[in-house]
Each structure stands twice: as C-alpha cells, then as structure tokens.
Design a protein around this motif. Structure first.
Motif, PDB file in Angstrom:
ATOM      1  N   PRO A  69      19.429 -17.025  23.235  1.00  0.00           N
ATOM      2  CA  PRO A  69      19.686 -15.611  23.560  1.00  0.00           C
ATOM      3  C   PRO A  69      18.518 -14.961  24.301  1.00  0.00           C
ATOM      4  CG  PRO A  69      20.277 -16.081  21.283  1.00  0.00           C
ATOM      5  CD  PRO A  69      19.519 -17.269  21.780  1.00  0.00           C
ATOM      6  N   LEU A  70      17.298 -15.400  23.975  1.00  0.00           N
ATOM      7  CA  LEU A  70      16.111 -14.838  24.613  1.00  0.00           C
ATOM      8  C   LEU A  70      15.894 -15.441  25.989  1.00  0.00           C
ATOM      9  CD1 LEU A  70      13.815 -15.028  21.456  1.00  0.00           C
ATOM     10  CD2 LEU A  70      15.002 -13.010  22.329  1.00  0.00           C
ATOM     11  N   THR A  86      12.313  -2.592  25.948  1.00  0.00           N
ATOM     12  CA  THR A  86      12.731  -2.158  24.613  1.00  0.00           C
ATOM     13  C   THR A  86      13.943  -2.950  24.153  1.00  0.00           C
ATOM     14  OG1 THR A  86      11.894   0.086  24.959  1.00  0.00           O
ATOM     15  CG2 THR A  86      13.535  -0.206  23.229  1.00  0.00           C
ATOM     16  N   ASP A  87      14.896  -3.147  25.042  1.00  0.00           N
ATOM     17  CA  ASP A  87      16.086  -3.925  24.701  1.00  0.00           C
ATOM     18  C   ASP A  87      15.728  -5.364  24.356  1.00  0.00           C
ATOM     19  OD1 ASP A  87      17.742  -1.741  25.185  1.00  0.00           O
ATOM     20  OD2 ASP A  87      17.964  -2.233  27.303  1.00  0.00           O
ATOM     21  N   PHE A  88      14.756  -5.916  25.078  1.00  0.00           N
ATOM     22  CA  PHE A  88      14.349  -7.288  24.803  1.00  0.00           C
ATOM     23  C   PHE A  88      13.636  -7.392  23.463  1.00  0.00           C
ATOM     24  CE2 PHE A  88      11.665 -11.100  25.193  1.00  0.00           C
ATOM     25  CZ  PHE A  88      12.634 -12.027  25.552  1.00  0.00           C
ATOM     26  N   LEU A  89      12.793  -6.423  23.148  1.00  0.00           N
ATOM     27  CA  LEU A  89      12.151  -6.403  21.837  1.00  0.00           C
ATOM     28  C   LEU A  89      13.197  -6.320  20.735  1.00  0.00           C
ATOM     29  CD1 LEU A  89       9.101  -4.019  22.386  1.00  0.00           C
ATOM     30  CD2 LEU A  89       8.982  -6.415  21.703  1.00  0.00           C
ATOM     31  N   ARG A  90      14.190  -5.478  20.931  1.00  0.00           N
ATOM     32  CA  ARG A  90      15.264  -5.344  19.946  1.00  0.00           C
ATOM     33  C   ARG A  90      15.992  -6.681  19.764  1.00  0.00           C
ATOM     34  NH1 ARG A  90      17.666  -1.656  22.347  1.00  0.00           N
ATOM     35  NH2 ARG A  90      16.770   0.140  21.276  1.00  0.00           N
ATOM     36  N   LEU A  91      16.271  -7.376  20.865  1.00  0.00           N
ATOM     37  CA  LEU A  91      16.945  -8.670  20.808  1.00  0.00           C
ATOM     38  C   LEU A  91      16.074  -9.703  20.108  1.00  0.00           C
ATOM     39  CD1 LEU A  91      19.256 -10.586  21.632  1.00  0.00           C
ATOM     40  CD2 LEU A  91      18.063 -10.921  23.821  1.00  0.00           C
ATOM     41  N   TYR A  92      14.773  -9.698  20.403  1.00  0.00           N
ATOM     42  CA  TYR A  92      13.860 -10.659  19.775  1.00  0.00           C
ATOM     43  C   TYR A  92      13.789 -10.426  18.266  1.00  0.00           C
ATOM     44  CZ  TYR A  92       9.734 -13.389  18.657  1.00  0.00           C
ATOM     45  OH  TYR A  92       8.885 -14.292  18.091  1.00  0.00           O
ATOM     46  N   TYR A  93      13.590  -9.179  17.876  1.00  0.00           N
ATOM     47  CA  TYR A  93      13.502  -8.878  16.442  1.00  0.00           C
ATOM     48  C   TYR A  93      14.790  -9.259  15.725  1.00  0.00           C
ATOM     49  CZ  TYR A  93       9.380  -5.995  17.552  1.00  0.00           C
ATOM     50  OH  TYR A  93       8.159  -5.557  17.962  1.00  0.00           O
ATOM     51  N   ASP A  94      15.919  -8.968  16.345  1.00  0.00           N
ATOM     52  CA  ASP A  94      17.207  -9.285  15.724  1.00  0.00           C
ATOM     53  C   ASP A  94      17.384 -10.791  15.590  1.00  0.00           C
ATOM     54  OD1 ASP A  94      19.965  -8.473  14.839  1.00  0.00           O
ATOM     55  OD2 ASP A  94      20.509  -9.696  16.569  1.00  0.00           O
ATOM     56  N   ARG A 155       2.098  -9.942  29.735  1.00  0.00           N
ATOM     57  CA  ARG A 155       2.827 -10.949  28.961  1.00  0.00           C
ATOM     58  C   ARG A 155       2.216 -11.130  27.578  1.00  0.00           C
ATOM     59  NH1 ARG A 155       2.522 -16.824  28.707  1.00  0.00           N
ATOM     60  NH2 ARG A 155       0.659 -16.645  29.994  1.00  0.00           N
ATOM     61  N   MET A 156       0.879 -11.211  27.507  1.00  0.00           N
ATOM     62  CA  MET A 156       0.214 -11.391  26.211  1.00  0.00           C
ATOM     63  C   MET A 156       0.447 -10.196  25.300  1.00  0.00           C
ATOM     64  SD  MET A 156      -3.431 -13.077  27.303  1.00  0.00           S
ATOM     65  CE  MET A 156      -3.494 -14.493  28.419  1.00  0.00           C
ATOM     66  N   THR A 157       0.413  -9.003  25.866  1.00  0.00           N
ATOM     67  CA  THR A 157       0.652  -7.796  25.075  1.00  0.00           C
ATOM     68  C   THR A 157       2.078  -7.787  24.535  1.00  0.00           C
ATOM     69  OG1 THR A 157      -0.933  -6.554  26.420  1.00  0.00           O
ATOM     70  CG2 THR A 157       0.637  -5.271  25.115  1.00  0.00           C
ATOM     71  N   PHE A 158       3.022  -8.137  25.400  1.00  0.00           N
ATOM     72  CA  PHE A 158       4.419  -8.138  24.990  1.00  0.00           C
ATOM     73  C   PHE A 158       4.678  -9.174  23.906  1.00  0.00           C
ATOM     74  CE2 PHE A 158       8.919  -9.134  25.306  1.00  0.00           C
ATOM     75  CZ  PHE A 158       9.476  -7.867  25.325  1.00  0.00           C
ATOM     76  N   VAL A 159       4.123 -10.377  24.084  1.00  0.00           N
ATOM     77  CA  VAL A 159       4.299 -11.437  23.077  1.00  0.00           C
ATOM     78  C   VAL A 159       3.701 -11.004  21.745  1.00  0.00           C
ATOM     79  CG1 VAL A 159       3.617 -13.784  22.433  1.00  0.00           C
ATOM     80  CG2 VAL A 159       4.480 -13.321  24.731  1.00  0.00           C
ATOM     81  N   SER A 160       2.551 -10.325  21.788  1.00  0.00           N
ATOM     82  CA  SER A 160       1.920  -9.849  20.554  1.00  0.00           C
ATOM     83  C   SER A 160       2.812  -8.849  19.835  1.00  0.00           C
ATOM     84  CB  SER A 160       0.565  -9.210  20.865  1.00  0.00           C
ATOM     85  OG  SER A 160      -0.330 -10.150  21.448  1.00  0.00           O
ATOM     86  N   LEU A 161       3.354  -7.895  20.573  1.00  0.00           N
ATOM     87  CA  LEU A 161       4.240  -6.897  19.965  1.00  0.00           C
ATOM     88  C   LEU A 161       5.507  -7.539  19.413  1.00  0.00           C
ATOM     89  CD1 LEU A 161       4.011  -3.971  22.567  1.00  0.00           C
ATOM     90  CD2 LEU A 161       3.151  -3.960  20.220  1.00  0.00           C
ATOM     91  N   ALA A 162       5.970  -8.592  20.079  1.00  0.00           N
ATOM     92  CA  ALA A 162       7.199  -9.239  19.635  1.00  0.00           C
ATOM     93  C   ALA A 162       6.967 -10.127  18.418  1.00  0.00           C
ATOM     94  CB  ALA A 162       7.795 -10.060  20.787  1.00  0.00           C
TER      95      ALA A 162
END
Length: 206
Positions: A69-70, A86-94, A155-162
């Motif tokens: 899915p990711l 934001t939508d991608f973070l939501r998908l990752y968390y889910d 990318r590193m920041t996004f991966v960290s938040l995810a």
C-alpha cells in the motif's frame, strides 16, 4: 431458504504470505523453517518453492506484500502536492498499526551487515529516494516548497516522523496510559502533516 455457503479458504499463496509474516515477526529468521510456515498456512511445503522459489524469496515477497500500500503511493498522485504528505503519514500509521512489530523487523534486518532481505529492503529504500527526489523537484518547480529544501533531509525527516511512533508504540502507550487508537492516530497524522509541510513552505525571500 438456501443456506449460505461457507466462505472459501484464502488462496494458498496468500495463506503462505500471512503465515510467513506471523512466523518471521515472532522469531529470528534462521529459526523459522519452511515446514513451520507451511504447517501454519495449512499448505504443502512444496508450494513455497512453487510460488517463491525459496525461504528467502518468500521473506522478500512478504516484505513487498506488507509494504505494497505504501509502495503504490510512489507511483500514484498522492504526493503530487504537499497536502499528500499528511495522507501518506495517515496511510503509514494505519498500515503499521495493524502490524506494529513490522518496523522493528525492518530495522533489525538493516542493522545486520548482511542477511536475508537486506539487499531487497535497500533496493526499496533507494527506489523511494529516487522517486522522492523527483517529487521534490516537481514540487519546487510549482512553487509548493522552498527551493532550498534538500531532498535527503526531507526524506530523513519524513521517515523519522513516520517510523518513530510505531517503533516506540508500546512505550508511548505505557507513558500515556492509553492506546494509540484510530482517533489518536488520525490526530497524530494531522499534526505531523502540518508540522512537516510547514517546514517546506517557501520563505518570503524565496
């Protein structure tokens, strides 16, 4: 009145992937045997070779199947605007809240100097890096993010938040005294999405 037919069992390939995920999450790679996976999937052991070639082939396909899915997002329109983060973070968390052990499995594989799945995971990460850089270039060209944004830092920041909320999920839940349920995950995705996209906005002088 006709009696509803019993639900047909999942296809063998799907059962093997599900069984492999459960087995590899529960134990070290070298301790998990193909016979154990086949028994858990209620399948003949020869089906592993038929569908995946080997235990390592099954392992890699298990990772691809869980992350599909990711990975599909990289080829779709979701990240064509900053709101898509934001939508991608939501998908990752889910996705990961259903398998909270999975991010730990990925880190464990990458922490090894060599091992099953490492090459494959590195290929996936490089794919994400390459396509992420292209996305950043497109967003810059449309003035949606600052020209000074470094794609690798982004990318590193996004991966960290995810990843961090899922990696430390048990600890966070213990500290908070409640579960990271669907409502909490939604709020987290919204907040981290705003936090992330806010840092991408062009400054007045840019």
């Amino acid at each position: 009145m006709a009696v509803a037919a019993e639900q047909a069992p999942a296809p063998v390939r799907s059962r093997l992937l599900r069984a492999a995920l459960e087995c590899f999450l529960a134990d070290e790679y070298h301790k998990v045997t193909t016979r154990r996976i086949a028994e858990k999937a209620d399948a003949n052991i020869s089906m592993i070779r038929y569908y995946f070639g080997s235990k390592e082939g099954l392992y890699e396909e298990m990772i691809r199947d869980t992350l599909s899915p990711l990975l599909d997002v990289l080829d779709g329109p979701m990240l064509s605007s900053v709101e898509g983060f934001t939508d991608f973070l939501r998908l990752y968390y889910d996705t990961m809240s259903k398998r909270p052990e999975f991010p730990r499995l990925i880190l464990k594989v990458l922490a090894l100097n060599q091992g099953p799945g490492r090459r494959f995971i590195q290929q996936l990460l490089e794919r994400g890096r390459t396509r992420g850089a292209r996305t950043v270039a497109d967003l810059k060209s449309h003035g949606q993010i600052a020209p000074s944004v470094d794609p690798d830092i982004l990318r590193m920041t996004f991966v960290s938040l995810a990843m961090m909320p899922m990696l430390l999920k048990d600890i966070f839940e213990e500290q908070m005294g409640h579960a990271m349920d669907a409502a909490f995950i939604e709020n987290l995705a919204e907040f981290n999405g705003r936090l992330f996209t806010g840092g991408l906005a062009p400054a007045p002088h840019e």
